[in-house]
Design an enzyme around this catalytic site. Structure first.
Site, PDB file in Angstrom:
ATOM      1  N   ASP A  44       5.982 -11.441   1.869  1.00  0.00           N
ATOM      2  CA  ASP A  44       4.524 -11.472   1.664  1.00  0.00           C
ATOM      3  C   ASP A  44       4.170 -11.874   0.231  1.00  0.00           C
ATOM      4  OD1 ASP A  44       3.748 -10.502   4.355  1.00  0.00           O
ATOM      5  OD2 ASP A  44       4.814  -8.698   3.727  1.00  0.00           O
ATOM      6  N   ASP A  56      11.301 -12.738  -1.385  1.00  0.00           N
ATOM      7  CA  ASP A  56      10.367 -11.765  -0.855  1.00  0.00           C
ATOM      8  C   ASP A  56       9.556 -12.498   0.224  1.00  0.00           C
ATOM      9  OD1 ASP A  56       8.590  -9.538  -0.636  1.00  0.00           O
ATOM     10  OD2 ASP A  56       7.196 -10.594  -1.974  1.00  0.00           O
TER      11      ASP A  56
END
Ligand SMILES: [Mg+2]
Ligand SMILES: [Zn+2]
EC number: 3.1.3.-
Length: 167
Positions: free
Chosen positions: A11, A9
């Site tokens: 952020d 991922d």
């Protein structure tokens, strides 16, 4: 060496999640991420980013803003000896998207669309993959794709400890 992939991922995992980050000036790398990713590469993992970017669909920033920031991020990883193979992103949102971005798509996590696409494109099997995320939706997307998901502390993952996962 075994062929494997590490899905990341963005952020909260690569950079501090300040909410809809889209400027280089606001992009602060999480401490230890480069070393962790370099170790992953040394262990035979391909690095692949899978990120929800509904800020595009919401009109907070453009696809071009995202691409500019992404290229800068890719350069930084390459400089550190941890080249990222590809960034998959979902610009949609099922209720807040504008125009064509208003979609209940298959790519927005917790749906597994981006992971399945990456698995297909890179000729992987789900068992060869590992997903790191800071949200339950990351873990749900991983599970839906049959991939092992590991939840990490947003912006503060202990990457030295997590390196044991890569062995
Ligand atoms: Mg996140
Ligand atoms: Zn999408």
């Amino acid at each position: 060496m075994t062929r494997r992939a590490l899905f990341l991922d963005r952020d909260g995992v690569i950079n501090i999640d300040k909410g809809y980050v889209h400027k280089i000036d606001d992009f602060d790398f999480v401490p230890g991420i480069f070393e962790f990713c370099r170790q992953a590469v040394e262990q035979g993992y391909q690095l692949i980013v899978v990120t929800n970017q509904s800020g595009i669909g919401r009109g907070y920033y453009t696809e071009q803003d995202f691409r500019t920031l992404t290229q800068w991020m890719l350069d930084a990883f390459a400089d550190k000896g941890a080249p990222i193979q590809k960034v998959f992103y979902c610009p949609h949102h099922p209720t807040a998207g504008r125009g064509n971005y208003l979609q209940d798509c298959e790519c927005r996590k917790p749906k597994p669309g981006m992971l399945n696409q990456a698995i297909g494109e890179f000729g992987l099997t789900a068992e060869q993959c590992l997903m790191l995320g800071d949200n339950q939706s990351d873990i749900a997307a991983a599970q839906a794709a049959g991939v092992r998901g590991v939840k990490v502390k947003s912006g503060g993952a202990d990457y030295q400890a997590l390196a044991a996962l890569l062995l």
